[in-house]
Design a protein around this motif. Structure first.
Motif, short mmCIF file in Angstrom:
data_model
loop_
_atom_site.label_atom_id
_atom_site.label_comp_id
_atom_site.label_asym_id
_atom_site.label_seq_id
_atom_site.Cartn_x
_atom_site.Cartn_y
_atom_site.Cartn_z
N PHE A 192 -4.21 19.77 1.18
CA PHE A 192 -4.02 18.35 1.48
C PHE A 192 -5.29 17.77 2.11
CE2 PHE A 192 -0.10 20.77 2.40
CZ PHE A 192 0.69 20.33 1.35
N LYS A 193 -5.67 16.58 1.67
CA LYS A 193 -6.87 15.92 2.18
C LYS A 193 -6.49 14.53 2.69
CE LYS A 193 -9.58 18.24 -1.41
NZ LYS A 193 -10.27 19.21 -0.55
N ASP A 194 -6.91 14.23 3.93
CA ASP A 194 -6.62 12.92 4.51
C ASP A 194 -7.22 11.80 3.67
OD1 ASP A 194 -5.17 13.62 6.90
OD2 ASP A 194 -7.03 14.45 7.68
N SER A 195 -6.47 10.73 3.51
CA SER A 195 -6.96 9.56 2.78
C SER A 195 -6.21 8.33 3.29
CB SER A 195 -6.75 9.74 1.28
OG SER A 195 -7.38 8.70 0.56
N GLU A 196 -6.47 7.19 2.70
CA GLU A 196 -5.79 5.96 3.08
C GLU A 196 -5.83 4.98 1.92
OE1 GLU A 196 -9.55 3.81 5.38
OE2 GLU A 196 -8.00 4.83 6.55
N TYR A 197 -5.04 3.92 2.02
CA TYR A 197 -4.99 2.90 0.98
C TYR A 197 -4.59 1.58 1.63
CZ TYR A 197 0.12 3.10 1.23
OH TYR A 197 1.43 3.05 1.65
N LYS A 198 -4.75 0.49 0.88
CA LYS A 198 -4.33 -0.82 1.35
C LYS A 198 -3.09 -1.25 0.59
CE LYS A 198 -8.62 -2.87 3.09
NZ LYS A 198 -9.53 -4.04 3.01
N ASP A 199 -2.09 -1.76 1.34
CA ASP A 199 -0.89 -2.25 0.67
C ASP A 199 -1.10 -3.70 0.24
OD1 ASP A 199 -0.66 -3.78 2.93
OD2 ASP A 199 1.20 -2.88 3.64
N CYS A 200 -0.05 -4.30 -0.31
CA CYS A 200 -0.19 -5.65 -0.85
C CYS A 200 -0.44 -6.71 0.21
CB CYS A 200 1.05 -6.02 -1.67
SG CYS A 200 2.59 -5.95 -0.72
N THR A 201 -0.21 -6.38 1.49
CA THR A 201 -0.47 -7.33 2.57
C THR A 201 -1.86 -7.15 3.17
OG1 THR A 201 0.45 -5.89 4.30
CG2 THR A 201 1.99 -7.35 3.12
N GLY A 202 -2.59 -6.14 2.71
CA GLY A 202 -3.93 -5.89 3.23
C GLY A 202 -3.98 -4.86 4.33
N VAL A 213 -6.42 2.24 -4.22
CA VAL A 213 -6.02 0.83 -4.24
C VAL A 213 -4.95 0.60 -5.31
CG1 VAL A 213 -6.75 -1.54 -4.68
CG2 VAL A 213 -8.21 -0.01 -3.36
N GLU A 214 -3.88 -0.05 -4.92
CA GLU A 214 -2.84 -0.46 -5.85
C GLU A 214 -3.26 -1.79 -6.45
OE1 GLU A 214 0.36 0.25 -7.91
OE2 GLU A 214 0.56 1.26 -5.97
N ILE A 215 -3.52 -1.83 -7.76
CA ILE A 215 -3.98 -3.05 -8.41
C ILE A 215 -2.92 -4.15 -8.34
CG2 ILE A 215 -4.56 -4.08 -10.64
CD1 ILE A 215 -6.83 -2.54 -9.66
N CYS A 216 -1.70 -3.81 -8.76
CA CYS A 216 -0.64 -4.80 -8.82
C CYS A 216 -0.29 -5.26 -7.41
CB CYS A 216 0.59 -4.21 -9.50
SG CYS A 216 1.82 -5.42 -9.94
N GLY A 217 -0.41 -6.56 -7.17
CA GLY A 217 -0.13 -7.10 -5.85
C GLY A 217 -1.39 -7.33 -5.05
N ASN A 218 -2.22 -6.30 -4.93
CA ASN A 218 -3.47 -6.43 -4.20
C ASN A 218 -4.48 -7.31 -4.94
OD1 ASN A 218 -3.58 -4.75 -1.64
ND2 ASN A 218 -2.80 -3.24 -3.08
N TYR A 219 -4.63 -7.07 -6.24
CA TYR A 219 -5.66 -7.76 -7.01
C TYR A 219 -5.08 -8.76 -8.02
CZ TYR A 219 -9.00 -4.27 -5.30
OH TYR A 219 -9.79 -3.47 -4.51
N THR A 220 -3.76 -8.85 -8.09
CA THR A 220 -3.16 -9.75 -9.08
C THR A 220 -2.27 -10.82 -8.43
OG1 THR A 220 -1.27 -8.26 -9.41
CG2 THR A 220 -3.18 -7.96 -10.85
N ALA A 221 -2.28 -10.89 -7.09
CA ALA A 221 -1.42 -11.85 -6.39
C ALA A 221 -1.72 -13.27 -6.85
CB ALA A 221 -1.64 -11.73 -4.88
N TRP A 222 -0.67 -14.05 -7.07
CA TRP A 222 -0.82 -15.38 -7.64
C TRP A 222 -1.66 -16.30 -6.76
CZ3 TRP A 222 -0.51 -17.59 -12.10
CH2 TRP A 222 -0.45 -18.97 -12.19
N LYS A 223 -1.51 -16.22 -5.44
CA LYS A 223 -2.22 -17.10 -4.52
C LYS A 223 -3.68 -16.70 -4.32
CE LYS A 223 1.91 -18.38 -1.89
NZ LYS A 223 2.53 -18.39 -0.54
N ARG A 224 -4.05 -15.59 -4.82
CA ARG A 224 -5.39 -15.08 -4.62
C ARG A 224 -6.37 -15.83 -5.52
NH1 ARG A 224 -7.01 -9.44 -3.26
NH2 ARG A 224 -9.25 -9.60 -3.45
N PRO A 225 -7.44 -16.45 -4.96
CA PRO A 225 -8.38 -17.24 -5.79
C PRO A 225 -9.18 -16.41 -6.78
CG PRO A 225 -9.20 -17.04 -3.55
CD PRO A 225 -7.80 -16.52 -3.53
N ASP A 226 -9.48 -15.16 -6.42
CA ASP A 226 -10.29 -14.31 -7.31
C ASP A 226 -9.43 -13.25 -7.99
OD1 ASP A 226 -9.70 -12.90 -5.04
OD2 ASP A 226 -11.66 -11.94 -4.87
#
Length: 258
Positions: free
Chosen positions: A46-56, A132-145
């Motif tokens: 097991f190797k320590d890691s981290e990620y960002k959820d859809c809220t950042g 990184v979870e693409i769906c939600g993080n990078y595809t959110a409707w309110k996100r300008p980019d």
């Protein structure tokens, strides 16, 4: 590169074992404590890691090696244990087979797939490499980019119409149990990497970033070379003499059949 290829995200494993991710993390921490007390290195499992959820938010996870999956499988019994063993073995074999085949044929990385005549990268594989979870993080409707559906990414539902074995036979890979296969086009991979680099900051996984960038270079079409002695489309000077007066006209004229 080999380290990234031979690990699975604990979130993916939690789906394989049909257990809530938080409960799987709790179990893994217990395993790590036991291994530490026995003076056995846990990084092989097991190797320590981290990620960002859809809220950042930045949340913990683990990169689980094949040995780690075997460790978890030995803790399970009955049907669930059998199913998980089959799933993780298939997953690791899939990564290794794709890597070996593509290296021999086109020298492409394992995460670049061919689907309906186009190169793609699965959402699952982007998450596996970057966390990184693409769906939600990078595809959110309110996100300008945000990534644009149909241009940067797409999805294809097949579980209801195509059998897994038939799909794998036709396209050469299996993306798991998701009802819809979500994937990035090359343009979308580039945009996702831009967002990833900008938002990850000091926590950027440079190894994963470079690996994906190199994968994009491998599928870029060759650049066309322009001959130096070719005259087409170059500016031309024409001198027009009227009697004793001389007038110069400069323009971009395409020379043909001269």
């Amino acid at each position: 590169m080999q380290m990234i290829e031979q690990t699975l995200d604990s979130r993916e494993v939690s789906g394989m074992v049909r257990k809530d991710h938080s409960k799987l993390l709790r179990d893994i921490r217990t395993y790590i404590e036991h291994l530490t007390e026995a003076k056995i290195g846990f990084s092989d499992f097991f190797k320590d890691s981290e990620y960002k959820d859809c809220t950042g938010r930045t949340l913990p996870c683990y990169r689980i090696t094949k040995k780690g999956c075997e460790f978890i499988a030995h803790k399970m019994t009955g049907q669930k244990g059998t199913e998980f063993t089959a799933r993780y073995i298939n997953r690791f074999h899939e990564m290794q087979d794709i890597h070996s085949e593509q290296e021999a044929e086109t020298e492409l990385p394992w995460f670049i797939r061919r689907f309906r005549g186009k190169y793609i990268m699965l959402f699952r594989d982007f998450k596996s490499l970057t966390g990184v979870e693409i769906c939600g993080n990078y595809t959110a409707w309110k996100r300008p980019d945000k990534l644009q559906g149909g241009l940067d990414y797409n999805g294809w539902a097949w579980h209801t119409t195509v059998k897994i074995e038939e799909f794998k036979k036709e396209y050469g890979f299996d993306y798991g149990d998701d009802k819809c296969m979500m994937y990035l086009y090359p343009h979308g991979i580039k945009r996702a990497l831009e967002i990833y680099r900008r938002e990850s900051g000091k926590k950027l996984n440079q190894e994963a970033y470079d690996m994906i960038k190199d994968g994009l270079k491998a599928i870029e079409p060759p650049k066309k070379e322009i001959a130096v002695n070719q005259h087409y489309g170059l500016p031309v000077r024409i001198n027009i003499v009227l009697g004793e007066e001389s007038m110069q006209i400069e323009n971009n004229i395409e020379i043909q059949n001269i």
